[in-house]
Design a protein around this motif. Structure first.
Motif, PDB file in Angstrom:
ATOM      1  N   VAL A  97       0.826  -1.211   0.000  1.00 41.17           N
ATOM      2  CA  VAL A  97       0.000   0.000   0.000  1.00 41.17           C
ATOM      3  C   VAL A  97       0.857   1.256   0.000  1.00 41.17           C
ATOM      4  N   LYS A  98       1.970   1.260   0.715  1.00 41.64           N
ATOM      5  CA  LYS A  98       2.786   2.469   0.835  1.00 41.64           C
ATOM      6  C   LYS A  98       3.708   2.698  -0.354  1.00 41.64           C
ATOM      7  N   CYS A  99       4.305   1.633  -0.881  1.00 39.46           N
ATOM      8  CA  CYS A  99       5.248   1.815  -1.996  1.00 39.46           C
ATOM      9  C   CYS A  99       4.563   1.687  -3.351  1.00 39.46           C
ATOM     10  N   GLY A 100       3.396   1.029  -3.393  1.00 39.46           N
ATOM     11  CA  GLY A 100       2.677   0.863  -4.656  1.00 39.46           C
ATOM     12  C   GLY A 100       3.312  -0.138  -5.599  1.00 39.46           C
ATOM     13  N   GLY A 101       4.239  -0.951  -5.100  1.00 43.31           N
ATOM     14  CA  GLY A 101       4.907  -1.939  -5.942  1.00 43.31           C
ATOM     15  C   GLY A 101       4.523  -3.352  -5.570  1.00 43.31           C
ATOM     16  N   VAL A 102       4.788  -4.283  -6.465  1.00 46.81           N
ATOM     17  CA  VAL A 102       4.461  -5.696  -6.237  1.00 46.81           C
ATOM     18  C   VAL A 102       5.454  -6.292  -5.245  1.00 46.81           C
ATOM     19  N   VAL A 103       4.935  -6.770  -4.107  1.00 39.82           N
ATOM     20  CA  VAL A 103       5.779  -7.365  -3.074  1.00 39.82           C
ATOM     21  C   VAL A 103       5.647  -8.887  -3.048  1.00 39.82           C
ATOM     22  N   GLY A 104       4.778  -9.431  -3.899  1.00 35.73           N
ATOM     23  CA  GLY A 104       4.627 -10.871  -3.981  1.00 35.73           C
ATOM     24  C   GLY A 104       3.828 -11.258  -5.207  1.00 35.73           C
ATOM     25  N   HIS A 105       4.230 -12.327  -5.863  1.00 31.33           N
ATOM     26  CA  HIS A 105       3.485 -12.814  -7.029  1.00 31.33           C
ATOM     27  C   HIS A 105       3.782 -14.290  -7.252  1.00 31.33           C
ATOM     28  N   SER A 106       2.818 -14.990  -7.806  1.00 32.39           N
ATOM     29  CA  SER A 106       3.015 -16.402  -8.102  1.00 32.39           C
ATOM     30  C   SER A 106       1.983 -16.847  -9.143  1.00 32.39           C
ATOM     31  N   THR A 107       2.200 -18.012  -9.713  1.00 37.13           N
ATOM     32  CA  THR A 107       1.307 -18.527 -10.749  1.00 37.13           C
ATOM     33  C   THR A 107       0.891 -19.963 -10.439  1.00 37.13           C
ATOM     34  N   ARG A 108      -0.209 -20.375 -11.053  1.00 41.00           N
ATOM     35  CA  ARG A 108      -0.666 -21.760 -10.992  1.00 41.00           C
ATOM     36  C   ARG A 108      -0.969 -22.221 -12.415  1.00 41.00           C
ATOM     37  N   ASN A 109      -0.472 -23.398 -12.760  1.00 43.83           N
ATOM     38  CA  ASN A 109      -0.650 -23.943 -14.104  1.00 43.83           C
ATOM     39  C   ASN A 109      -1.105 -25.395 -14.027  1.00 43.83           C
ATOM     40  N   LYS A 110      -2.149 -25.716 -14.759  1.00 40.42           N
ATOM     41  CA  LYS A 110      -2.695 -27.068 -14.730  1.00 40.42           C
ATOM     42  C   LYS A 110      -2.164 -27.955 -15.851  1.00 40.42           C
ATOM     43  N   LYS A 111      -1.488 -27.347 -16.826  1.00 37.44           N
ATOM     44  CA  LYS A 111      -1.035 -28.118 -17.985  1.00 37.44           C
ATOM     45  C   LYS A 111       0.422 -27.826 -18.318  1.00 37.44           C
ATOM     46  N   CYS A 112       1.069 -28.800 -18.906  1.00 37.59           N
ATOM     47  CA  CYS A 112       2.415 -28.646 -19.468  1.00 37.59           C
ATOM     48  C   CYS A 112       2.403 -29.360 -20.812  1.00 37.59           C
ATOM     49  N   ARG A 113       2.629 -28.633 -21.888  1.00 36.76           N
ATOM     50  CA  ARG A 113       2.541 -29.228 -23.225  1.00 36.76           C
ATOM     51  C   ARG A 113       3.558 -30.353 -23.426  1.00 36.76           C
ATOM     52  N   THR A 114       4.761 -30.170 -22.900  1.00 38.18           N
ATOM     53  CA  THR A 114       5.801 -31.197 -23.073  1.00 38.18           C
ATOM     54  C   THR A 114       5.401 -32.486 -22.380  1.00 38.18           C
TER      55      THR A 114
END
Length: 204
Positions: A97-114
């Motif tokens: 809230v104070k810096c306005g920057g991303v302090v955490g992020h992550s992803t979830r993926n259900k598939k892998c083409r390989t």
């Protein structure tokens, strides 16, 4: 291409308009893998810097090793929004809230083409960086990512004291059950206005 969400076809339409020769989709994928790693490292470095900045702004007098309470805005998104949130990928991010920057992020993926290709052929998948890390519903991605980010915040010397977001109760419920029962929840202005408008419409 990565930032705009364009695929090979859209990229070649764009380059053709500029009178630039088109690219084979395999060539584009090779370049994407090369630059993708660089972008990912830059994103992680930026996240660590913003986490330190948020910590400093939240408590300028905090000593080395102290855990500082911070307020974050949190939200999740899916590549595909359909009935029942049936997307194969999702992302969640926490913004200080104070810096306005991303302090955490992550992803979830259900598939892998390989992996999927090797499974169809009945062979062993070639060595690759598999990103498949989710088997549950797409709707459950957002709360799970929130828990991951909150649990990992201590590594940056911060703690999510207040989470600002939409009125989806599943996220704050999971945070209070699996991370800290004292985490406060605030509704952000945008979602609060949308909910209020919906109620006003229904009233008439």
């Amino acid at each position: 291409m990565l930032h705009s969400g364009m695929g090979p076809t859209a990229v070649n339409h764009f380059t053709t308009t500029l009178n630039i020769p088109s690219y084979h989709h395999k060539s584009l994928k090779r370049r994407e893998r090369e630059i993708g790693t660089v972008i990912e490292h830059a994103a992680k470095r930026s996240r660590r810097e913003k986490a330190r900045e948020e910590r400093r702004l939240s408590d300028p007098h905090a000593g080395e090793g102290a855990i500082v309470d911070i307020d974050v805005g949190y939200d999740g998104a899916w590549q595909k929004r359909g009935q029942g949130h049936n997307s194969l990928t999702g992302v969640g991010h926490a913004i200080g809230v104070k810096c306005g920057g991303v302090v955490g992020h992550s992803t979830r993926n259900k598939k892998c083409r390989t992996c999927d290709s090797a499974k169809r052929k009945g062979t062993e998948a070639a060595p690759h960086e598999c990103r498949a890390n989710w088997e549950k519903s797409a709707k459950a991605m957002e709360p799970d990512i929130a828990v991951e980010l909150a649990n990992g915040a201590a590594a940056d010397g911060i703690r999510f004291a207040t989470v600002i977001g939409n009125d989806d109760s599943s996220t704050i419920k999971k945070l209070r059950e699996e991370v800290d029962s004292t985490i406060a929840k605030w509704s952000d202005i945008t979602h609060a206005k949308q909910e209020g408008a919906g109620c006003s419409t229904e009233a008439f």
